[in-house]
Scaffold this active site. Structure first.
Site, PDB file in Angstrom:
ATOM      1  N   ASP A 189       0.830  -1.206   0.000  1.00  0.00           N
ATOM      2  CA  ASP A 189       0.000   0.000   0.000  1.00  0.00           C
ATOM      3  C   ASP A 189       0.863   1.254   0.000  1.00  0.00           C
ATOM      4  OD1 ASP A 189      -2.758  -0.971   0.138  1.00  0.00           O
ATOM      5  OD2 ASP A 189      -2.159  -1.832   2.068  1.00  0.00           O
ATOM      6  N   MET A 249     -12.671  -1.517  -3.290  1.00  0.00           N
ATOM      7  CA  MET A 249     -12.415  -1.254  -1.870  1.00  0.00           C
ATOM      8  C   MET A 249     -13.645  -1.669  -1.058  1.00  0.00           C
ATOM      9  SD  MET A 249      -9.337  -0.096  -1.747  1.00  0.00           S
ATOM     10  CE  MET A 249      -9.353   0.153   0.037  1.00  0.00           C
ATOM     11  N   PHE A 303      -6.625   3.537   5.580  1.00  0.00           N
ATOM     12  CA  PHE A 303      -6.131   2.943   6.827  1.00  0.00           C
ATOM     13  C   PHE A 303      -6.471   1.464   6.889  1.00  0.00           C
ATOM     14  CE2 PHE A 303      -6.792   7.421   7.624  1.00  0.00           C
ATOM     15  CZ  PHE A 303      -5.624   7.786   8.275  1.00  0.00           C
ATOM     16  N   GLY A 304      -5.561   0.693   7.496  1.00  0.00           N
ATOM     17  CA  GLY A 304      -5.859  -0.701   7.774  1.00  0.00           C
ATOM     18  C   GLY A 304      -6.736  -0.808   9.011  1.00  0.00           C
ATOM     19  N   GLY A 345      -9.855  -4.537   2.276  1.00  0.00           N
ATOM     20  CA  GLY A 345     -10.365  -3.806   3.431  1.00  0.00           C
ATOM     21  C   GLY A 345     -11.264  -4.653   4.302  1.00  0.00           C
ATOM     22  N   GLY A 346     -10.811  -4.943   5.520  1.00  0.00           N
ATOM     23  CA  GLY A 346     -11.632  -5.686   6.461  1.00  0.00           C
ATOM     24  C   GLY A 346     -11.842  -7.147   6.106  1.00  0.00           C
ATOM     25  N   GLY A 363      -4.714  -7.530   5.602  1.00  0.00           N
ATOM     26  CA  GLY A 363      -3.613  -6.970   6.382  1.00  0.00           C
ATOM     27  C   GLY A 363      -3.652  -7.458   7.812  1.00  0.00           C
TER      28      GLY A 363
HETATM   29  C1  DX5 Z   1      -6.180   0.428   3.154  1.00  0.00           C
HETATM   30  C2  DX5 Z   1      -5.347  -0.508   2.328  1.00  0.00           C
HETATM   31  C3  DX5 Z   1      -5.538  -1.949   2.648  1.00  0.00           C
HETATM   32  C4  DX5 Z   1      -5.245  -2.304   4.084  1.00  0.00           C
HETATM   33  C5  DX5 Z   1      -6.167  -3.414   4.466  1.00  0.00           C
HETATM   34  O1  DX5 Z   1      -6.513   1.574   2.460  1.00  0.00           O
HETATM   35  O2  DX5 Z   1      -5.621  -0.371   0.950  1.00  0.00           O
HETATM   36  O3  DX5 Z   1      -4.769  -2.757   1.781  1.00  0.00           O
HETATM   37  O4  DX5 Z   1      -3.932  -2.733   4.284  1.00  0.00           O
HETATM   38  O5  DX5 Z   1      -5.992  -3.679   5.813  1.00  0.00           O
HETATM   39  P1  DX5 Z   1      -7.009  -4.596   6.596  1.00  0.00           P
HETATM   40  O6  DX5 Z   1      -6.951  -5.961   5.964  1.00  0.00           O
HETATM   41  O7  DX5 Z   1      -6.492  -4.558   7.985  1.00  0.00           O
HETATM   42  O8  DX5 Z   1      -8.364  -3.989   6.456  1.00  0.00           O
HETATM   43 ZN    ZN Z   2      -4.586  -1.852  -0.328  1.00  0.00          ZN
END
Ligand code: DX5
Ligand code: ZN
Length: 223
Positions: A37, A139, A145-146, A178-179, A199
């Site tokens: 990312d 998305m 943000f993760g 995401g999530g 993530g």
């Molecule tokens: C957020 C990033 C994602 C993020 C996902 O904008 O694009 O790739 O790392 O993280 P998680 O899996 O924790 O939602």
């Molecule tokens: Zn990403």
């Protein structure tokens, strides 16, 4: 419907940035791609890493890099990531005036091209340019943000993209980001996703390799 094999792409956003090489190697046995990312503090409020880190990390792992550019002006920066050895460079539709042209430039530079659709952007206006791409990233949170909560209503966009791809016999992956975790991945797979970014669910787990294997198994059962 023919569906290509599933891909699980752990996102290093949730990894320890002081030990990125170790973190990448920790999932090499189970992951298909490494999701990288790139955030610029303009397109999204957050700031992460750029090309020098990608270039250095490229030498530290065999995993293909799935680079997700959350940056303004991808026309200026995206090619650099293809040149740095990314397998796939995905940029945001919201940040690019002529996505099909940039996709062609990325392919000419030797990488695959991905088109990302953020939470508040409909997918329909982009369906007709999908043949220029190797991947569409839907998305399932607002980019930036993760660790955010998965938004199930985003799966409508996954279904629309999947139907269009299958009806047109296009060769394109449908990625969700995401999530994604053990509780949400099945719904994403059922909706038609075949490529899964995770993530927190991977690098936040006690055993990242086992977490990847479990995610894949759950997605395979559902898809
Ligand atoms: C957020 C990033 C994602 C993020 C996902 O904008 O694009 O790739 O790392 O993280 P998680 O899996 O924790 O939602
Ligand atoms: Zn990403």
């Amino acid at each position: 419907m023919t569906r290509s094999s599933l891909i699980v792409a752990p996102s290093i956003l949730a990894a320890d940035f002081a030990h990125l090489a170790d973190e990448a190697q920790a999932v090499e046995g189970a992951a298909d791609w490494l999701h990288v990312d790139v955030m610029d503090n303009h397109f999204v409020p957050n700031l992460t890493i750029g090309r020098p880190v990608v270039q250095s990390l490229r030498k530290a792992t065999h995993l293909p890099f799935d680079v997700h550019l959350m940056i303004t002006d991808p026309d200026r920066w995206a090619i650099g990531y293809a040149e740095a050895g990314a397998h796939n460079v995905t940029f945001h539709a919201e940040a690019c005036a002529d996505p099909a042209r940039l996709a062609a430039e990325l392919r000419a530079a030797g990488s695959q091209a991905g088109l990302a659709i953020d939470r508040d952007t409909p997918v329909e206006p982009y369906l007709e340019i999908l043949p220029h791409f190797d991947l569409i990233l839907i998305m399932t949170i607002k980019a930036g943000f993760g660790g955010q909560r998965f938004l199930p209503e985003m799966l409508d966009k996954v279904r629309v993209a999947r139907r269009h791809i299958d009806a047109g016999h296009l060769h394109l992956r449908v990625e969700v980001d995401g999530g994604i975790d053990a509780d949400t991945i099945a719904a994403a797979a059922e909706a038609g996703a075949d490529t899964f970014v995770a993530g927190t669910a991977v690098f936040g787990a006690d055993d990242p390799t086992e977490a990847v294997r479990r995610l894949r198994a759950t997605a395979e059962r559902a898809g």
